[in-house]
Scaffold this motif. Sequence first.
Motif, PDB file in Angstrom:
ATOM      1  N   UNK A   8      -1.250   7.516  -9.007  1.00  8.16           N
ATOM      2  CA  UNK A   8      -1.462   7.459  -7.560  1.00  8.16           C
ATOM      3  C   UNK A   8      -2.231   8.631  -6.974  1.00  8.16           C
ATOM      4  N   UNK A   9      -2.269   9.755  -7.656  1.00 13.36           N
ATOM      5  CA  UNK A   9      -2.924  10.906  -7.022  1.00 13.36           C
ATOM      6  C   UNK A   9      -4.424  10.827  -7.123  1.00 13.36           C
ATOM      7  N   UNK A  16       5.442  16.147  -9.598  1.00 13.48           N
ATOM      8  CA  UNK A  16       4.994  15.380  -8.438  1.00 13.48           C
ATOM      9  C   UNK A  16       4.017  14.254  -8.691  1.00 13.48           C
ATOM     10  N   UNK A  34       8.120   8.483  -9.956  1.00 10.48           N
ATOM     11  CA  UNK A  34       7.597   9.820  -9.685  1.00 10.48           C
ATOM     12  C   UNK A  34       8.171  10.711 -10.773  1.00 10.48           C
ATOM     13  N   UNK A  49       0.853  -1.181   0.000  1.00 12.38           N
ATOM     14  CA  UNK A  49       0.000   0.000   0.000  1.00 12.38           C
ATOM     15  C   UNK A  49       0.897   1.241   0.000  1.00 12.38           C
ATOM     16  N   UNK A  50       0.505   2.366  -0.489  1.00  9.27           N
ATOM     17  CA  UNK A  50      -0.784   2.682  -1.105  1.00  9.27           C
ATOM     18  C   UNK A  50      -0.929   2.140  -2.527  1.00  9.27           C
ATOM     19  N   UNK A  51      -2.166   1.955  -2.924  1.00 13.05           N
ATOM     20  CA  UNK A  51      -2.463   1.514  -4.280  1.00 13.05           C
ATOM     21  C   UNK A  51      -2.884   2.712  -5.119  1.00 13.05           C
ATOM     22  N   UNK A  52      -2.745   2.622  -6.435  1.00 11.48           N
ATOM     23  CA  UNK A  52      -3.118   3.754  -7.272  1.00 11.48           C
ATOM     24  C   UNK A  52      -4.616   4.057  -7.221  1.00 11.48           C
ATOM     25  N   UNK A  53      -4.952   5.335  -7.126  1.00  6.74           N
ATOM     26  CA  UNK A  53      -6.361   5.720  -7.068  1.00  6.74           C
ATOM     27  C   UNK A  53      -7.001   5.651  -8.450  1.00  6.74           C
ATOM     28  N   UNK A  81       2.658  11.040   0.657  1.00  5.46           N
ATOM     29  CA  UNK A  81       2.776  12.278  -0.086  1.00  5.46           C
ATOM     30  C   UNK A  81       2.109  13.379   0.710  1.00  5.46           C
ATOM     31  N   UNK A 105      -7.751  10.670  -4.460  1.00  2.00           N
ATOM     32  CA  UNK A 105      -7.661  10.084  -3.121  1.00  2.00           C
ATOM     33  C   UNK A 105      -8.521  10.855  -2.139  1.00  2.00           C
ATOM     34  N   UNK A 155       2.813  10.528  -9.439  1.00  2.00           N
ATOM     35  CA  UNK A 155       3.396   9.192  -9.292  1.00  2.00           C
ATOM     36  C   UNK A 155       2.615   8.233 -10.167  1.00  2.00           C
ATOM     37  N   UNK A 215      -8.160   0.788   0.956  1.00  2.28           N
ATOM     38  CA  UNK A 215      -7.057   1.155   1.846  1.00  2.28           C
ATOM     39  C   UNK A 215      -7.347   2.444   2.608  1.00  2.28           C
ATOM     40  N   UNK A 254       5.359   5.691  -0.537  1.00  2.00           N
ATOM     41  CA  UNK A 254       4.657   5.470   0.722  1.00  2.00           C
ATOM     42  C   UNK A 254       3.759   6.646   1.098  1.00  2.00           C
ATOM     43  N   UNK A 266      -1.522   9.838  -0.011  1.00  2.00           N
ATOM     44  CA  UNK A 266      -1.796   8.898   1.072  1.00  2.00           C
ATOM     45  C   UNK A 266      -0.742   8.982   2.177  1.00  2.00           C
ATOM     46  N   UNK A 267      -1.141   8.561   3.368  1.00  2.00           N
ATOM     47  CA  UNK A 267      -0.186   8.439   4.460  1.00  2.00           C
ATOM     48  C   UNK A 267       0.214   6.981   4.597  1.00  2.00           C
ATOM     49  N   UNK A 303       6.554  13.329  -2.898  1.00  2.00           N
ATOM     50  CA  UNK A 303       6.361  11.939  -2.511  1.00  2.00           C
ATOM     51  C   UNK A 303       7.548  11.492  -1.676  1.00  2.00           C
ATOM     52  N   UNK A 339       0.258   3.145   5.008  1.00  2.00           N
ATOM     53  CA  UNK A 339      -0.628   2.050   4.600  1.00  2.00           C
ATOM     54  C   UNK A 339      -1.788   2.525   3.732  1.00  2.00           C
ATOM     55  N   UNK A 340      -1.597   3.644   3.039  1.00  2.00           N
ATOM     56  CA  UNK A 340      -2.629   4.100   2.120  1.00  2.00           C
ATOM     57  C   UNK A 340      -3.738   4.889   2.769  1.00  2.00           C
ATOM     58  N   UNK A 393      -7.370   1.155  -3.716  1.00  2.00           N
ATOM     59  CA  UNK A 393      -7.000   2.376  -3.015  1.00  2.00           C
ATOM     60  C   UNK A 393      -8.136   2.842  -2.108  1.00  2.00           C
TER      61      UNK A 393
END
Lengths: 477, 246
Positions: free
Chosen positions: A476-477, A455, A451, A375-379, B202, B80, A457, B111, B200, B225-226, B188, B228-229, B108
Amino acid sequence: MRREMRRREAQSCCPDLAVLGVDPSRDARLFEPVAAAVEELVVGVEVVRPGVVAVPAAGAVSYFGSEHELVERMVDHVSGRTELECQVGIADGLFTAVLAARRGVVVEPGTAARFLDPLPIIELASAMPMEDNGELVDLLRRLGLRTLGQFAELSERTVSSRFGRVGMIAHRLAHGLSERPIDRRPPPEELAVVETFDPPLDRVDAAAFVAKTLAKKLHAELGQRDLACTRLSIYAVTETGEELARTWRCAEPVNEGGIADRVRWQFNSWLRAAPADGLASGPNSGVVKLRLRPEELVDASKLQLGLWRSGGGDDEADERAGRALVRVQGMLGQTAVSTPVLVGGRGPGERVRLVPWGDPRDDVDERPWPGKLPAPSPATVFTEQVEITVVDSRGRPIAVTERSQLTRPPRRIEMTGRSARQVIGWAGPWPVDERWWDPRGDGVRARVQVVVDQGDALLLQFRAHTQPRWIIEGEYT
Amino acid sequence: MMSVRSLMVPDDTDSFDDADNTVARLASLPGLNTASGMAVDAAGATAVGKLLPVVPELTDVLPHRGLRRGSTVSVIGSRLLVLSLLSEATARGSWAAVVGMPDLGVVAAAELGVEVSRLALVPAPGAELVPAVAALLDGLDLVVVGRGVNGRTARQLSARARHRGAVLISAGAWPGVDVELRCEGGRWSGLGTSGHGFLSEREVTVHTSGRGSAVRPVTARLLAPGAAGRLARPGETESEPMLEAG
């Protein structure tokens, strides 16, 4: 390939295999033409589950002259109507008949036990009640009982004291007896529930709704008498006076949801059966009257009830949301509205299965899955493949080797029609260790996180097949 | 607000911050309204004004420390953040739908704490986007729209949400929103320049703006995310237990 096979096992013996999710509603829809074709030949057709129909053979055999003749006519007729091959078997009792059909044999009356004797014990698994979860068969196998005959040799008392009710059912089956002692008393007519519709019912989502209320009514009716239903007939009368009927036989007593499911599946298949097929099954107008009649009853104590609902939701909100979702399904189609279920997988897209609203959901699979990204996974997980070129500091394309190493560190990403992005940081590669044996698969695959400037990812995936290429899998964002 | 404060039990009145928390907590109970919520109630819709809960990290960002029923919220620049608005409410029994977002990362969402069994997805509504959203606003508490609509339709859908006491969340700009969250990306962490580590955290900056007296512009920093997502506040990294031992 067999039923109950593991996916991995099945794919290894047949790499071209397409894996589809479980969808009894779809199965019922596809199977309906077969049931209809069988019904044209013999009376008293019962659908055991999508894929298996049972018919009482005695009358039909004397009509067609011999068992051999009947089987031949049935295979011909079904393949003529539906272009599907079917297998037919005749035996005493449903369980034996299903096994006979799988082998395409006719078991003479009274010889069921002899037929079953050499068959592997694993054949019992498909006939066991749900509450058992295949544990009994597994246990018997580990106890050294490899064939049905060996199990049948045990005395009834021993089996009963050691394995309980489930064991008794299995023992009866292994003897070639039916799972329930025959009780031919027909249920009283007043137990049937009837509903008439004005305007006629002609949409699947409306039918699903009706199925639920009718099932509730029938279930309450039976519940008051401490009974539960194991065989259910569904009758429909259309606007033009056409009558449709179908009987469902259930492996175990059905609860409210089970009744509703069967009515919904049946409706689905009736409404979707195209009249052009030349089948007599599809109604050519809306349904005005629907009747549910229990055909076989058992003591309600056998019915397992969920003691508490999963999750902490409140019923009214669930009900309200359910109605709204069914309405949207009415606008967009049944598969357009779904709820996700998390399943095992490596990539972020593979870890999600979408279950159309109204179909049963499985529980979340929380077992560890080696090789999945942390984790984190892509949104954002792109549904289309965005192809890119990843180059090093001197502009040469890079790749992932068979030993899962990047040939050179990535420095820039180039997309057709967009400006190139500088890579600020990167991590990986995470090898995707699956289906590398498949000549038509993607060969060596690996994921890399990068990345880029400003910014953002990204999750990139490399595929080595035919020509090596990179795609953007997620953001990821 | 003050009238509600007088309802408080005496044992948690330590600071003003606590009082604010208590108001938010009380206001999220069914059948209890803040004074500002009551004023809106008087204007007509009964369910409007009650709050849908959000995760604690977002209470400072939102004007009422929660999602006010009947309001329209737009989130710009971070998917997110859209998903994290759903997490607490769905975990407490509300239903949410996401319309017109075929590429949503459900993992996501999970999570971030979203209860995915109460998350309905309508990925491709096509031409029926507006009737589908309207129907969903009738029955669900939260509806996320992933695609822009024109000004008139936007106002119709916002009015539908207000009438039904649902919260309409737009991923992207939306004309006439009550609250707008604009997210600006930052650095990030967790990723090396030579291939080690993994993404991990951002740090992002969230600017809140909106219309109405209740909305004052706020700028907050979050980890999205912080660890663990999940969503987190910056500087809230877990304190090492060995420090306590020392």
